[in-house]
Every structure is written in C-alpha cells, then in structure tokens.
Motif scaffolding. Structure first.
Motif, short mmCIF file in Angstrom:
data_model
loop_
_atom_site.label_atom_id
_atom_site.label_comp_id
_atom_site.label_asym_id
_atom_site.label_seq_id
_atom_site.Cartn_x
_atom_site.Cartn_y
_atom_site.Cartn_z
N GLY A 73 41.23 38.92 41.65
CA GLY A 73 42.20 39.03 40.56
C GLY A 73 43.56 39.76 41.42
O GLY A 73 44.35 39.51 41.54
N GLN A 74 43.35 41.32 41.41
CA GLN A 74 44.16 42.75 41.76
C GLN A 74 44.60 42.11 43.05
O GLN A 74 45.84 42.72 43.46
N SER A 75 44.05 41.55 43.67
CA SER A 75 44.59 41.60 45.43
C SER A 75 45.64 40.30 45.28
O SER A 75 46.15 39.88 45.79
N MET A 76 45.20 39.39 44.69
CA MET A 76 45.47 37.76 44.74
C MET A 76 46.97 38.72 43.99
O MET A 76 48.06 38.14 44.98
N ILE A 77 47.25 39.60 43.13
CA ILE A 77 48.89 39.71 42.30
C ILE A 77 49.07 40.73 43.14
O ILE A 77 50.44 40.11 43.76
N ASP A 78 48.77 41.39 44.19
CA ASP A 78 48.86 42.20 44.92
C ASP A 78 49.65 41.31 46.29
O ASP A 78 50.87 41.74 46.64
N SER A 79 48.72 40.49 46.69
CA SER A 79 49.65 39.85 48.32
C SER A 79 50.79 38.83 47.43
O SER A 79 51.76 38.58 48.07
N GLY A 80 50.89 38.47 46.26
CA GLY A 80 51.62 37.50 45.59
C GLY A 80 53.51 38.58 45.80
O GLY A 80 54.60 37.70 45.87
N ASN A 81 53.17 39.42 45.41
CA ASN A 81 54.47 39.89 45.22
C ASN A 81 54.69 40.52 46.41
O ASN A 81 55.66 40.49 46.78
N GLU A 82 53.76 40.52 47.31
CA GLU A 82 54.11 41.30 48.91
C GLU A 82 55.27 39.47 49.22
O GLU A 82 55.87 39.81 49.97
N PHE A 83 54.15 38.65 49.44
CA PHE A 83 54.94 37.05 49.52
C PHE A 83 56.25 36.75 49.06
O PHE A 83 56.96 36.30 49.47
N GLY A 84 55.99 37.56 47.81
CA GLY A 84 57.67 36.88 46.82
C GLY A 84 57.14 36.57 45.95
O GLY A 84 56.57 35.00 46.13
N PRO A 85 57.17 36.44 44.58
CA PRO A 85 57.15 36.11 43.44
C PRO A 85 57.53 34.43 43.18
O PRO A 85 57.60 34.08 42.03
N GLY A 86 58.72 35.05 44.22
CA GLY A 86 60.01 34.01 44.02
C GLY A 86 59.61 32.75 44.44
O GLY A 86 60.12 31.57 44.53
N THR A 87 59.09 33.03 45.78
CA THR A 87 57.99 32.24 46.21
C THR A 87 56.94 30.50 45.50
O THR A 87 56.30 31.89 44.69
N ALA A 88 57.39 29.18 45.94
CA ALA A 88 55.83 29.01 45.13
C ALA A 88 54.51 29.63 45.65
O ALA A 88 53.45 29.57 44.96
N TYR A 89 53.86 29.47 46.86
CA TYR A 89 52.70 30.98 46.84
C TYR A 89 52.97 31.05 46.51
O TYR A 89 51.23 32.20 45.98
N GLY A 90 53.71 32.92 46.56
CA GLY A 90 53.92 34.02 45.49
C GLY A 90 53.09 33.93 44.35
O GLY A 90 52.50 34.72 43.70
N ASN A 91 53.95 33.23 43.82
CA ASN A 91 54.43 33.21 42.74
C ASN A 91 52.36 32.43 41.88
O ASN A 91 51.68 32.09 41.23
N ALA A 92 52.54 31.39 43.04
CA ALA A 92 50.18 30.36 42.55
C ALA A 92 49.84 32.44 43.00
O ALA A 92 48.90 32.15 42.54
N LEU A 93 49.91 32.56 43.46
CA LEU A 93 48.96 33.54 43.48
C LEU A 93 49.03 34.36 42.64
O LEU A 93 48.07 35.13 41.90
N ILE A 94 50.33 34.58 42.40
CA ILE A 94 49.86 35.62 41.47
C ILE A 94 49.22 34.60 39.82
O ILE A 94 49.03 35.64 39.27
N LYS A 95 49.98 33.50 39.89
CA LYS A 95 48.76 33.18 38.53
C LYS A 95 47.04 33.02 38.97
O LYS A 95 46.74 33.11 37.95
N CYS A 96 46.82 33.05 39.89
CA CYS A 96 45.38 32.70 39.99
C CYS A 96 44.65 33.84 40.30
O CYS A 96 44.17 34.43 39.27
#
Length: 352
Positions: free
Chosen positions: A95-118
């Motif tokens: 979960g922490q890896s997904m959140i970190d990668s989602g913040n890296e890709f950008g929480p405003g993007t669909a993929y980044g936001n999905a990673l953060i939620k996962c």
C-alpha cells in the motif's frame, strides 16, 4: 556402637529383594503393578491431545506468520521477555509503495489517483490483518500454549511418580508387609491424583472449543473486512461499468449474509449509494431520455475511459449529460468543455 546384626541382615535382605524386583520388572520377568484400563485410556487421550495441540499450534503460527525468520525472531523476543519491533506487513508495504508511486505520477491523473486509492485500501487490509493476528494469538494460541506448558507438564510430573515400582514381592515379615501396604496405599493415592488430572482433559477440550470459535469469528471478521474494502475499491475504480448496479446489489446481499455481530464495517456497506442511484436518480434519467435534453450531473466516483468513445471522470466534478438515440440505457453522453464521450449512469447524480 551397638550393632543389631539381625536387623541389619533383615534390612539388607529387603534391599536386595527390591533390587531384584526392580531388575526383573525392567527385564519383564516380574509382574508390575498395572494401571486400570480407565486410567490407561485417559493417559492415551492426554497424549493424543498434547500431540494434536502441538500440530495445530505449529500450523496456526505458520498461517499467521509465513516467514520463518520472523517467527524465530518473535520467539527469541518472547523468551527474552522483550517486545518485538513493530514492522509493516506485506499489505502495508504494498500500500505504501502504491501511494508513493501515485504521488509521483500525480494524484490529479487518473492512474495516480487510482494507485493512491488502491494503496490506501491495501493499508486498510494490512491493519485488519494485524488485528486478526493479534486476536488469534491472544484468544487461540495462548490457551493452547498454556495447556502444553502448564496442565500437561503437571500431568507428566504426576505420571512419572506412578512409574516408581511398587514392590509387591517382599519377604513375609511383619515390617515388610506393613511397608507393602504403605507403598500400595501411596501408589493408589498417586493414581487417583493422576486420574483426576487426566479427566480434566475433557475440560481442556471444552475450553479449546471456545477458543476455536473465537478463532473462526476472528477469521470471519477479517475476511469480511477485506471483502468490504475491496468492494468499496472496486466501486471507486469502476472496473465493471456496464454491470456495476448488479455487482453493487450483490455486494449488499453478500455483506448481509455474513452474520458477524461485531463486524465494524457493516455500517459502510454500499447500500446508501445503491438506493440513491436506483430510486431517486432513476426517475431523473428516464425523464432525461424522454426529453432528449441535457442536464448537469455530479460525478460520484472516478472512472477511467476504456476506449476513445468514453469520457474519463473524476469524483465530485460536474459535467453536462444528454441522451443519444440508440445508446445503451446504462450510458449517457457526457460533455466537459470540448471533451465528449460516453459515461456510465451509475457514476452520476443528476442535479436540479
């Protein structure tokens, strides 16, 4: 010094008789004081209970902590009576890896936001797993361990006293007969103590049964929590837009069938949103299709377009929607500025 030769000779004869008796019992040439059949059966039952308790404990420990190195470390800390260091489990690390990668890709993007939620959901599952392990260790493993290290060791101690030979073949003299009666009385008393301890194994089984019920309840709660977390995540990600309504309704009935009174996530079942989408909003969508007009709608959940004909959505944004003749009843045409595309109605709430 006054030596009583006759008394010395009698004592020596008694000692030699005992030595001969003990040797013959060991060699199977003399009859030992046998235990009654009931006591023998109790001993066998206690030994079976001990063996199976050890096996169940071992496999439960493997289930709760598959990593043998971590199990060894926890065992060492337990023997040293020190608290083991707290570490993130596998779900929390993922979960922490997904959140970190989602913040890296950008929480405003669909993929980044999905990673953060996962990632947030994986950390929730990790927390539920931690509670499950703690509950199982306290309510299931500890009583089993207490039996092995406490009750069963007491049974073994008393059983060993019965192994001391009772010498029934001694010289027919008055003192020997008196000692024989005392020895037999002591043996009978020890056998009674051992029998009472062994009969307590039935109480141990009843206690372990209650512990087993606690373990099953902890597993039910844990898996129900994981199921609910994933249903909520699926709802947010919109993996199946064309059949979302059916999946949502089945998740409600599935959650209701899990009869866990202490389930903390039961209040978060997606029945509220399902009711709102199926009752209040359904009439508005029907009116929209019949009027062929357009209306504003608020997006309930994020949605990633599966093809170029669809429109990606972000939760809480407001778009314009309209009905197109010939379009599937589960879809509307969405418009955001210059962008247009199909959107699933289950992700929308019409605004007045």
């Amino acid at each position: 010094m006054d030596f009583n030769v006759k008394r010395l000779a009698a004592d020596a004869g008694t000692f030699l008789s005992r030595a001969v008796q003990f040797t013959e019992e060991k060699l199977g040439q003399a009859e030992k004081t046998e235990l009654d059949a009931h006591l023998e059966n109790l001993l066998i039952r206690a030994e079976n209970t001990k063996q199976w308790t050890e096996r169940i404990m071992k496999q439960t420990e493997v289930l709760l902590q598959p990593n043998p190195n971590v199990r060894l470390e926890e065992f060492v800390y337990e023997k040293l009576e020190k608290k083991a260091p707290t570490r993130m489990n596998n779900h929390e690390l993922l979960g922490q890896s997904m959140i970190d990668s989602g913040n890296e890709f950008g929480p405003g993007t669909a993929y980044g936001n999905a990673l953060i939620k996962c990632g947030e959901t994986e950390k929730q599952i990790g927390g539920a797993e931690r509670e499950f392990i703690q509950s199982s260790a306290i309510n299931f493993l500890t009583p089993f361990r207490n039996f092995l290290e406490g009750d069963f060791k007491t049974i073994l101690k008393e059983r060993k006293l019965l192994a001391i030979p009772s010498f029934l073949h001694v010289d027919e003299v008055t003192e020997a007969e008196q000692e024989l009666r005392m020895t037999q009385s002591e043996f009978d008393r020890q056998a009674e103590i051992t029998r009472l301890l062994l009969e307590g194994v039935s109480s141990t089984h009843a206690h372990h049964l209650r512990c087993l019920n606690d373990f099953v309840e902890a597993q039910t709660t844990y898996y129900a929590q994981c199921y609910q977390y994933m249903v909520d995540l699926q709802k947010q990600l919109g993996s199946f837009p064309s059949s979302f309504t059916n999946n949502n309704q089945s998740s409600v009935s599935g959650g209701a069938s899990i009869s866990v009174p202490t389930l903390p996530v039961s209040a978060s079942l997606p029945s509220v949103s399902a009711g709102r989408g199926s009752s209040t909003a359904s009439g508005g969508f029907s009116e929209l299709r019949s009027s062929n007009g357009s209306r504003k709608a608020r997006v309930l959940y994020d949605y990633d377009a599966a093809s170029s004909s669809e429109l990606s959505l972000l939760a809480d944004e407001v778009i314009m929607v309209s009905s197109v003749p010939g379009m599937d009843s589960d879809w509307l045409m969405g418009e955001r500025g210059n962008q247009k595309g199909k959107v699933p109605i289950t992700y929308l709430e019409l605004l007045n």
